[in-house]
Design a protein around this motif. Structure first.
Motif, mmCIF file in Angstrom:
data_model
loop_
_atom_site.group_PDB
_atom_site.id
_atom_site.type_symbol
_atom_site.label_atom_id
_atom_site.label_comp_id
_atom_site.label_asym_id
_atom_site.label_seq_id
_atom_site.Cartn_x
_atom_site.Cartn_y
_atom_site.Cartn_z
ATOM 1 N N ARG A 1 10.597 -4.484 14.457
ATOM 2 C CA ARG A 1 9.606 -5.029 13.530
ATOM 3 C C ARG A 1 8.288 -5.338 14.241
ATOM 4 O O ARG A 1 7.219 -5.084 13.705
ATOM 5 N N GLN A 2 8.365 -5.903 15.441
ATOM 6 C CA GLN A 2 7.147 -6.245 16.175
ATOM 7 C C GLN A 2 6.336 -4.995 16.515
ATOM 8 O O GLN A 2 5.109 -5.014 16.436
ATOM 9 N N LEU A 3 7.012 -3.918 16.871
ATOM 10 C CA LEU A 3 6.317 -2.669 17.169
ATOM 11 C C LEU A 3 5.591 -2.162 15.926
ATOM 12 O O LEU A 3 4.439 -1.735 16.008
ATOM 13 N N VAL A 4 6.245 -2.241 14.786
ATOM 14 C CA VAL A 4 5.632 -1.799 13.529
ATOM 15 C C VAL A 4 4.428 -2.677 13.199
ATOM 16 O O VAL A 4 3.349 -2.168 12.874
ATOM 17 N N GLU A 5 4.593 -3.976 13.315
ATOM 18 C CA GLU A 5 3.483 -4.890 13.012
ATOM 19 C C GLU A 5 2.311 -4.671 13.973
ATOM 20 O O GLU A 5 1.147 -4.719 13.555
ATOM 21 N N LYS B 1 -5.215 -1.270 11.086
ATOM 22 C CA LYS B 1 -5.441 -1.575 9.669
ATOM 23 C C LYS B 1 -6.911 -1.643 9.261
ATOM 24 O O LYS B 1 -7.231 -1.466 8.087
ATOM 25 N N ASP B 2 -7.806 -1.887 10.196
ATOM 26 C CA ASP B 2 -9.224 -2.002 9.853
ATOM 27 C C ASP B 2 -9.983 -0.675 9.927
ATOM 28 O O ASP B 2 -11.172 -0.624 9.629
ATOM 29 N N LYS B 3 -9.300 0.390 10.317
ATOM 30 C CA LYS B 3 -9.927 1.715 10.351
ATOM 31 C C LYS B 3 -10.036 2.262 8.926
ATOM 32 O O LYS B 3 -9.143 2.021 8.107
ATOM 33 N N PRO B 4 -11.099 3.013 8.655
ATOM 34 C CA PRO B 4 -11.151 3.682 7.345
ATOM 35 C C PRO B 4 -9.977 4.663 7.228
ATOM 36 O O PRO B 4 -9.660 5.376 8.180
ATOM 37 N N GLY B 5 -9.335 4.663 6.086
ATOM 38 C CA GLY B 5 -8.193 5.561 5.893
ATOM 39 C C GLY B 5 -7.051 5.242 6.834
ATOM 40 O O GLY B 5 -6.424 6.139 7.393
ATOM 41 N N ALA B 6 -6.754 3.968 7.015
ATOM 42 C CA ALA B 6 -5.804 3.505 8.033
ATOM 43 C C ALA B 6 -4.356 3.922 7.790
ATOM 44 O O ALA B 6 -3.567 3.968 8.739
ATOM 45 N N LYS C 1 -0.071 -5.361 4.351
ATOM 46 C CA LYS C 1 -1.204 -5.449 5.289
ATOM 47 C C LYS C 1 -2.402 -4.613 4.836
ATOM 48 O O LYS C 1 -3.541 -4.937 5.149
ATOM 49 N N LEU C 2 -2.136 -3.520 4.094
ATOM 50 C CA LEU C 2 -3.226 -2.644 3.648
ATOM 51 C C LEU C 2 -3.630 -2.907 2.199
ATOM 52 O O LEU C 2 -4.489 -2.215 1.654
ATOM 53 N N ASN C 3 -2.978 -3.882 1.568
ATOM 54 C CA ASN C 3 -3.241 -4.205 0.170
ATOM 55 C C ASN C 3 -3.025 -2.978 -0.736
ATOM 56 O O ASN C 3 -3.832 -2.657 -1.599
#
Length: 163
Positions: free
Chosen positions: A9-13, A20-25, A51-53
């Motif tokens: 889970r930590q690796l995924v997070e 997550k803040d990149k365009p088209g993340a 996280k990406l809404n």
């Protein structure tokens, strides 16, 4: 890393948070997770969506749309058989049947021991050396049933040595 049956889970997070803040993340996040785990765990979908809404359906839709993404662990050796016209003209259909019989699995399946996953692919870009297969990152051209048997024997030896 391929063939993991559990996920971190930590690796995924960490993957999500770093991208997550990149365009088209979404696509970079999915690639990052799969590159590290070998697949995208279904339990990671809600984390990514939150996280990406995005909705879970949006994330799942992208994972299921692109054939590259896996939703379950694959074998240590991923064997892709080219099914493009050039390879078919040079005997890939017969080779495909031999591979399925040898491994005892069909496309999109993994052997019970977790050694091999079989996938179709529609061009490996090796048309001049048809028929071709790819094992993990290595392309093997002018593949025959006897060459495939030798290759499987070699892979099984490697798998035993690793254990």
């Amino acid at each position: 890393m391929q063939g993991n049956s559990s996920w971190d889970r930590q690796l995924v997070e960490k993957s999500i948070d770093s991208l997550k803040d990149k365009p088209g993340a979404l696509l970079p996040i999915l690639h990052s997770i799969q590159d590290q785990l070998g697949y995208i765990p279904s339990d990671a979908v809600p984390l990514i969506a939150d996280k990406l809404n995005l909705s879970r359906a949006d994330v799942h839709g992208v994972i299921s749309f692109y054939h590259h993404f896996r939703s379950k662990p694959c074998g240590e050796f991923v064997i892709q058989v080219c099914r493009a016209e050039a390879c078919q003209a040079m005997g890939s259909r017969q080779l495909e049947q031999t591979i399925k019989q040898t491994l005892g699995i069909d496309y999109h399946q993994t052997t019970l021991d977790g050694s091999f996953t079989l996938e179709p692919v529609y061009c490996l870009g090796n048309c001049a050396c048809s028929p071709s297969i790819r094992v993990n990152d290595d392309i093997h051209g002018r593949m025959t049933t006897s060459k495939f048997s030798q290759l499987v024997d070699k892979m099984q030896t490697v798998a035993v040595e690793v254990q």
